[in-house]
Design an enzyme around this catalytic site. Structure first.
Site, short mmCIF file in Angstrom:
data_model
loop_
_atom_site.label_atom_id
_atom_site.label_comp_id
_atom_site.label_asym_id
_atom_site.label_seq_id
_atom_site.Cartn_x
_atom_site.Cartn_y
_atom_site.Cartn_z
CG ASP A 1 -1.96 -1.20 1.44
OD1 ASP A 1 -1.32 -2.16 1.01
OD2 ASP A 1 -3.14 -0.94 1.55
CD GLU B 1 -7.31 0.87 0.33
OE1 GLU B 1 -8.31 0.97 0.20
OE2 GLU B 1 -6.89 0.53 1.52
CG ASN B 2 -4.49 3.99 2.02
OD1 ASN B 2 -5.71 4.43 2.62
ND2 ASN B 2 -4.55 2.76 2.52
CG ASN C 1 -10.43 -0.47 3.24
OD1 ASN C 1 -9.34 -0.99 3.15
ND2 ASN C 1 -10.73 0.39 4.42
CG HIS C 2 -9.57 3.82 2.25
ND1 HIS C 2 -10.64 4.06 3.28
CD2 HIS C 2 -8.63 3.40 3.41
CE1 HIS C 2 -10.00 3.69 4.68
NE2 HIS C 2 -9.05 3.40 4.46
CG HIS D 1 -7.11 -4.42 0.62
ND1 HIS D 1 -5.91 -3.63 0.40
CD2 HIS D 1 -7.68 -3.34 1.34
CE1 HIS D 1 -5.87 -2.42 1.12
NE2 HIS D 1 -7.18 -2.45 1.74
CG HIS E 1 -6.38 -3.84 4.91
ND1 HIS E 1 -7.11 -2.63 4.64
CD2 HIS E 1 -6.96 -4.09 6.11
CE1 HIS E 1 -7.90 -2.20 5.71
NE2 HIS E 1 -7.91 -3.14 6.49
CG HIS F 1 -0.65 0.08 5.77
ND1 HIS F 1 -0.51 1.30 5.70
CD2 HIS F 1 -1.37 -0.32 4.97
CE1 HIS F 1 -1.49 1.85 4.90
NE2 HIS F 1 -2.07 0.76 4.39
#
Length: 256
Positions: A8, A39-40, A67-68, A150, A175, A177
């Site tokens: 991520d 995603e982040n 999820n983001h 994830h 997810h 990290h």
């Protein structure tokens, strides 16, 4: 072929560090394909067209999400228009922007990329990732297939890895990290790691300033998370795959 899967990427600081380190790493290790969880990648969570473009321009071939994925509405049209960014396949069909998988044509071989979200500890459970991936694999025909799961729970990730062993080339978790110490080739030839880790500030809590997370845990009050500045790292996993058989030859966790 050599496949690099990057953990991520957190905010602009993570994007900038990836741009500084990825091109040389690709050249040094002879990387053929790069899959990166983005995603982040936007400041303040989620992903934006600008951060996605930045990752692609830095040498990433395929971006996976989580999820983001839909936190920033500006990304919705981008998800429809770009064939090389994939959202989790177990979101509802027909109503969710984006693609359930992508196919990368490398000339001598093709690479399929699938993205899934786990359901354990998920406040809004989606379709079962196990049934979902079965459905996707009926459609996706590629010489090499890589899956980004994830998810929170290590048990769910490892279970999916063994479930897909011999059916896909590589499974990497994202997810949480934090890079795990279990990079391996499973018995039937699938490369695996429970979590590839994170690309972002080294002395942080999942990319966030530790003083902020400590205050959050102690005071139990809402607080805005801010990414930490400073020394960074790029966590990733290198899979060597025989494109003729689709089986992994080796799996090695890296932190750059």
């Amino acid at each position: 072929m050599k496949l690099l899967c990057i953990g991520d990427v957190v905010a602009s600081v993570g994007c900038e560090y990836l741009r500084r380190r990825l091109p040389n790493l690709k050249k040094t290790l002879g990387i053929d394909v790069v899959v990166c969880n983005g995603e982040n990648s936007a400041d303040g969570n989620g992903i934006l067209p600008q951060s996605a473009d930045y990752l692609f321009q830095s040498g990433v071939d395929v971006i996976t999400l989580g999820n983001h994925a839909f936190r920033r509405r500006e990304i919705y049209p981008y998800l429809e228009d770009n064939d090389f960014i994939v959202r989790p396949a177990n979101y509802p069909k027909g109503t969710t922007p984006g693609k359930r998988y992508c196919l990368l044509d490398m000339g001598r071989y093709t690479v399929g990329v699938v993205n899934l979200i786990g359901n354990v500890f998920n406040s809004s459970p989606l379709d079962c990732p196990f049934y979902t991936v079965d459905d996707v694999l009926k459609e996706l025909k590629a010489d090499v297939i890589v899956v980004d799961i994830h998810a929170e729970a290590t048990s769910e990730k490892r279970s999916l890895g063994f479930y897909l062993d011999g059916r896909v080339s590589a499974v990497f978790g994202t997810h949480t990290h934090v890079q795990t110490a279990d990079a391996q080739v499973l018995p039937e030839g699938t490369g695996y790691i429970t979590d590839a880790g994170m690309t972002g500030p080294k002395d942080s809590v999942l990319g966030v300033n530790p003083q902020i997370t400590i205050t959050s845990f102690r005071d139990k009050m809402p607080i805005r998370f801010e990414p930490l500045k400073g020394e960074c790292m790029m966590d990733c996993v290198l899979f060597e795959i025989d494109e003729k058989t689709g089986k992994a030859v080796s799996a090695e966790a890296l932190s750059v």
